[in-house]
Design a protein around this motif. Structure first.
Motif, PDB file in Angstrom:
ATOM      1  N   LEU A 174       0.799  -1.217   0.000  1.00 15.96           N
ATOM      2  CA  LEU A 174       0.000   0.000   0.000  1.00 15.96           C
ATOM      3  C   LEU A 174       0.830   1.264   0.000  1.00 15.96           C
ATOM      4  O   LEU A 174       0.362   2.325  -0.408  1.00 15.96           O
ATOM      5  CB  LEU A 174      -0.938   0.011   1.216  1.00 15.96           C
ATOM      6  CG  LEU A 174      -1.988  -1.101   1.271  1.00 15.96           C
ATOM      7  CD1 LEU A 174      -2.785  -1.001   2.564  1.00 15.96           C
ATOM      8  CD2 LEU A 174      -2.908  -1.037   0.069  1.00 15.96           C
ATOM      9  N   TYR A 229      -8.024   3.648   5.052  1.00 14.46           N
ATOM     10  CA  TYR A 229      -8.164   2.332   4.442  1.00 14.46           C
ATOM     11  C   TYR A 229      -9.439   1.656   4.951  1.00 14.46           C
ATOM     12  O   TYR A 229      -9.891   1.904   6.066  1.00 14.46           O
ATOM     13  CB  TYR A 229      -6.973   1.424   4.790  1.00 14.46           C
ATOM     14  CG  TYR A 229      -5.633   1.975   4.407  1.00 14.46           C
ATOM     15  CD1 TYR A 229      -5.260   2.085   3.068  1.00 14.46           C
ATOM     16  CD2 TYR A 229      -4.720   2.385   5.379  1.00 14.46           C
ATOM     17  CE1 TYR A 229      -4.019   2.577   2.706  1.00 14.46           C
ATOM     18  CE2 TYR A 229      -3.480   2.888   5.028  1.00 14.46           C
ATOM     19  CZ  TYR A 229      -3.134   2.987   3.694  1.00 14.46           C
ATOM     20  OH  TYR A 229      -1.904   3.490   3.342  1.00 14.46           O
ATOM     21  N   ARG A 254      -7.239   6.420   1.034  1.00 14.65           N
ATOM     22  CA  ARG A 254      -6.293   5.908   0.045  1.00 14.65           C
ATOM     23  C   ARG A 254      -6.812   4.713  -0.746  1.00 14.65           C
ATOM     24  O   ARG A 254      -6.935   4.766  -1.957  1.00 14.65           O
ATOM     25  CB  ARG A 254      -4.980   5.540   0.736  1.00 14.65           C
ATOM     26  CG  ARG A 254      -4.209   6.753   1.252  1.00 14.65           C
ATOM     27  CD  ARG A 254      -2.765   6.404   1.520  1.00 14.65           C
ATOM     28  NE  ARG A 254      -1.966   7.575   1.838  1.00 14.65           N
ATOM     29  CZ  ARG A 254      -0.641   7.536   2.019  1.00 14.65           C
ATOM     30  NH1 ARG A 254       0.004   6.390   1.917  1.00 14.65           N
ATOM     31  NH2 ARG A 254       0.019   8.635   2.299  1.00 14.65           N
ATOM     32  N   PHE A 255      -7.099   3.606  -0.046  1.00 19.61           N
ATOM     33  CA  PHE A 255      -7.467   2.390  -0.757  1.00 19.61           C
ATOM     34  C   PHE A 255      -8.537   1.617   0.006  1.00 19.61           C
ATOM     35  O   PHE A 255      -8.587   1.637   1.235  1.00 19.61           O
ATOM     36  CB  PHE A 255      -6.258   1.458  -0.941  1.00 19.61           C
ATOM     37  CG  PHE A 255      -5.147   2.052  -1.750  1.00 19.61           C
ATOM     38  CD1 PHE A 255      -5.275   2.216  -3.120  1.00 19.61           C
ATOM     39  CD2 PHE A 255      -3.966   2.433  -1.137  1.00 19.61           C
ATOM     40  CE1 PHE A 255      -4.252   2.763  -3.867  1.00 19.61           C
ATOM     41  CE2 PHE A 255      -2.929   2.980  -1.873  1.00 19.61           C
ATOM     42  CZ  PHE A 255      -3.078   3.150  -3.246  1.00 19.61           C
ATOM     43  N   ARG A 277     -10.212   4.129  -4.789  1.00 20.29           N
ATOM     44  CA  ARG A 277      -9.281   3.201  -5.422  1.00 20.29           C
ATOM     45  C   ARG A 277      -9.444   1.832  -4.773  1.00 20.29           C
ATOM     46  O   ARG A 277      -9.138   1.639  -3.593  1.00 20.29           O
ATOM     47  CB  ARG A 277      -7.850   3.709  -5.290  1.00 20.29           C
ATOM     48  CG  ARG A 277      -7.651   5.084  -5.906  1.00 20.29           C
ATOM     49  CD  ARG A 277      -6.275   5.635  -5.626  1.00 20.29           C
ATOM     50  NE  ARG A 277      -5.239   4.879  -6.333  1.00 20.29           N
ATOM     51  CZ  ARG A 277      -3.939   5.075  -6.148  1.00 20.29           C
ATOM     52  NH1 ARG A 277      -3.516   5.969  -5.254  1.00 20.29           N
ATOM     53  NH2 ARG A 277      -3.050   4.366  -6.819  1.00 20.29           N
ATOM     54  N   LEU A 279      -8.716  -2.235  -4.545  1.00 16.52           N
ATOM     55  CA  LEU A 279      -7.721  -3.257  -4.843  1.00 16.52           C
ATOM     56  C   LEU A 279      -8.317  -4.620  -4.510  1.00 16.52           C
ATOM     57  O   LEU A 279      -8.671  -4.882  -3.360  1.00 16.52           O
ATOM     58  CB  LEU A 279      -6.452  -3.043  -4.008  1.00 16.52           C
ATOM     59  CG  LEU A 279      -5.785  -1.669  -4.103  1.00 16.52           C
ATOM     60  CD1 LEU A 279      -4.574  -1.612  -3.179  1.00 16.52           C
ATOM     61  CD2 LEU A 279      -5.370  -1.363  -5.541  1.00 16.52           C
ATOM     62  N   ARG A 295      -1.507  -4.547  -7.079  1.00 17.96           N
ATOM     63  CA  ARG A 295      -0.591  -3.435  -6.859  1.00 17.96           C
ATOM     64  C   ARG A 295      -1.324  -2.130  -7.184  1.00 17.96           C
ATOM     65  O   ARG A 295      -2.028  -2.042  -8.184  1.00 17.96           O
ATOM     66  CB  ARG A 295       0.639  -3.566  -7.751  1.00 17.96           C
ATOM     67  CG  ARG A 295       1.446  -4.842  -7.517  1.00 17.96           C
ATOM     68  CD  ARG A 295       2.274  -4.746  -6.251  1.00 17.96           C
ATOM     69  NE  ARG A 295       3.178  -5.896  -6.125  1.00 17.96           N
ATOM     70  CZ  ARG A 295       2.945  -6.955  -5.356  1.00 17.96           C
ATOM     71  NH1 ARG A 295       1.825  -7.030  -4.643  1.00 17.96           N
ATOM     72  NH2 ARG A 295       3.821  -7.940  -5.287  1.00 17.96           N
ATOM     73  N   PRO A 296      -1.150  -1.107  -6.339  1.00 14.43           N
ATOM     74  CA  PRO A 296      -1.884   0.141  -6.579  1.00 14.43           C
ATOM     75  C   PRO A 296      -1.685   0.730  -7.968  1.00 14.43           C
ATOM     76  O   PRO A 296      -2.621   1.284  -8.545  1.00 14.43           O
ATOM     77  CB  PRO A 296      -1.339   1.073  -5.487  1.00 14.43           C
ATOM     78  CG  PRO A 296      -0.969   0.144  -4.373  1.00 14.43           C
ATOM     79  CD  PRO A 296      -0.412  -1.080  -5.057  1.00 14.43           C
ATOM     80  N   ASP A 297      -0.477   0.618  -8.525  1.00 11.99           N
ATOM     81  CA  ASP A 297      -0.216   1.225  -9.835  1.00 11.99           C
ATOM     82  C   ASP A 297      -0.543   0.292 -10.995  1.00 11.99           C
ATOM     83  O   ASP A 297      -0.335   0.649 -12.159  1.00 11.99           O
ATOM     84  CB  ASP A 297       1.254   1.669  -9.935  1.00 11.99           C
ATOM     85  CG  ASP A 297       2.231   0.524  -9.694  1.00 11.99           C
ATOM     86  OD1 ASP A 297       1.783  -0.559  -9.258  1.00 11.99           O
ATOM     87  OD2 ASP A 297       3.428   0.716  -9.945  1.00 11.99           O
ATOM     88  N   ALA A 299      -3.607  -1.866 -10.738  1.00 12.56           N
ATOM     89  CA  ALA A 299      -4.937  -2.425 -10.470  1.00 12.56           C
ATOM     90  C   ALA A 299      -5.855  -2.234 -11.677  1.00 12.56           C
ATOM     91  O   ALA A 299      -6.043  -1.110 -12.147  1.00 12.56           O
ATOM     92  CB  ALA A 299      -5.537  -1.771  -9.237  1.00 12.56           C
TER      93      ALA A 299
END
Length: 479
Positions: A174, A229, A254-255, A277, A279, A295-297, A299
């Motif tokens: 994260l 989160y 964030r996620f 965002r 995941l 992965r965040p970048d 997804a």
């Protein structure tokens, strides 16, 4: 490696930082440390010590967190029980752990004979000046009973090291956060709930604890309490977006980790439009929560992502042979988050653990980037005329139908094919059972994968872990 209580560490390093919030009440690390010390004294007064088990029947409540950290300080093992079970279901679990002490919320105490009141337990205790002991990372911290959808629940033993490793792995994925604030909407008798409780403490963050999921309360926590989160399934994610009328989320969030099965593409698109965002993840109790996460970048909602840093996932055949990329087989996991074994069940432990690997009994496939797609539980696999059918694949197609809120597919006996799939679907409010479901499925699925029947339900039967109770649906389909 030896470690100490993170609540005491937090009280020394950042005593006035917020550690816990619940229904308008707040505890700093200093005040939480004092409360945990009081509960520690109460446990010691009852003779609870190293290796003893303490069973608890409770919904999510701050007292559960006080007890959890106090048990660590005396070296005892936490055995939380599912608050939705009946007396008949609970008693075998209590018998299995043979607790030194059994506690229950007053409102639940009648289900657990011989239990003491959780609310009044520490009333006469005062904080003890006894110095804190160090913990070994292989010290058992929790016995968590699996949900039992495929048989009698087994008690997975999770260690202090497993929880810390899970925290490190998730945080590495994260990204750094100076003080994470986790929304605690999963029950604290669930590995996901305990993962949030422990992560916030290890990282010096705050647990925003909720007794149960409520979309309006979740949105208040996101908008006004700085939640960074959360963990949802597709249905709860949709309820959150509905309740906020798709208003954009603040930058402090964030996620959201999404588990529990396939997520409709339209829902992911809607979440992204609102700045949420999401995941997708895969995890299980025996691996201390998360195993893989997008992965965040990277997804894209198509898989459950690659293994978290420090964990390994492989796919093997029924003979144990390693399978190649793209081949479907049994999912196995290796890493420091793995359980120590099943409590007092040597045979089940030996079946689950081998050569450092955990046999999950789930079926999946890895792509060329190491990302996992989960297909089904091995016990949920449908074999129709020699062909394997995976419920998750069919459910993913149904999830994208605009009139379907959720679905579950089960196999039922058939004299000609051996088994055939039956789909239970929950139509969206105001929609009848769609007449085009057969044609809808045929657009994306081979003919033999299309359900032979579609049955409408108001809701899917779920257990306390939010898992669909497929055995209930099979019985209904067969009747």
């Amino acid at each position: 490696m030896r470690v100490t209580c993170p609540i005491r560490e937090g009280a020394q390093r950042h005593p006035e930082a917020e550690a816990l919030r619940f229904m308008g009440q707040s505890w700093t690390y200093r005040t939480l440390d004092a409360e945990v010390a009081r509960w520690t004294a109460a446990l010691e007064a009852r003779g609870v010590g190293q290796g003893d088990r303490v069973a608890l029947l409770s919904t999510s409540h701050p007292m559960v967190t006080f007890l959890f950290w106090a048990l660590g300080r005396v070296g005892a093992v936490f055995a939380p029980l599912n608050a939705r079970l009946t007396s008949a279901e609970l008693q075998p679990l209590v018998d299995a752990v043979a607790p030194r002490l059994t506690l229950a919320l007053d409102s639940l105490g009648d289900r657990l004979s011989g239990s003491l009141s959780l609310e009044s337990f520490p009333e006469a205790a005062t904080a003890s000046p006894t110095p804190l002991r160090a913990w070994e990372e292989d010290t058992p911290r929790v016995i968590l009973f699996t949900s039992g959808t495929t048989g009698r629940p087994k008690g997975a033993v999770l260690t202090e090291g497993a929880f810390r490793a899970s925290c490190r792995a998730s945080a590495a994925n994260l990204g750094a956060h100076p003080s994470p604030r986790w929304l605690g909407t999963l029950p604290l008798f669930h590995v996901g709930g305990l993962a949030m409780l422990t992560r916030t403490a290890y990282e010096g963050g705050c647990l925003l604890l909720h007794e149960r999921f409520d979309a309006e309360a979740v949105n208040r926590a996101i908008d006004t309490e700085g939640a960074s989160y959360a963990s949802f399934v597709a249905t709860t994610l949709e309820r959150v977006l509905d309740a906020r009328a798709d208003r954009r989320l603040p930058d402090t969030f964030r996620f959201a980790l999404i588990g529990g099965g396939p997520v409709p593409t339209a829902l992911l698109t809607r979440a992204r439009a609102a700045g949420l965002r999401a995941l997708q993840t895969y995890g299980l109790t025996e691996a201390c929560s998360q195993v893989t996460t997008e992965r965040p970048d990277e997804a894209d909602g198509r898989t459950a992502g690659p293994p978290l840093p420090g964990l390994e996932v492989r796919i093997v055949g029924t003979d144990g042979a390693l399978l190649d990329v793209g081949q479907e087989g049994d999912v196995e996991v290796r890493g420091p988050t793995r359980m120590a074994g099943y409590w007092n069940q040597a045979e089940a432990t030996n079946e689950a653990l081998h050569d450092g690997w955990l046999r999950t009994r789930d079926v999946g496939v890895l792509d060329e980037r190491g990302r996992l797609t989960l297909l089904s539980r091995r016990t949920d696999l449908i074999v129709r005329g020699g062909e394997n059918l995976y419920p998750a694949e069919i459910e993913a197609v149904l999830a994208n139908h605009p009139a379907i809120a959720e679905s579950a597919v089960v196999g039922v006996p058939d004299p000609h094919w051996g088994e055939v799939p039956v789909a239970f679907v929950v139509p969206r409010p105001g929609h009848p059972l769609p007449e085009d479901l057969d044609a809808w499925c045929r657009q994306s699925l081979a003919r033999f994968k299309v359900p032979t029947r579609f049955v409408a339900l108001e809701t899917l039967p779920r257990n306390a872990m939010s898992k669909v109770e497929r055995t209930v649906l099979r019985r209904q389909a067969m009747s």
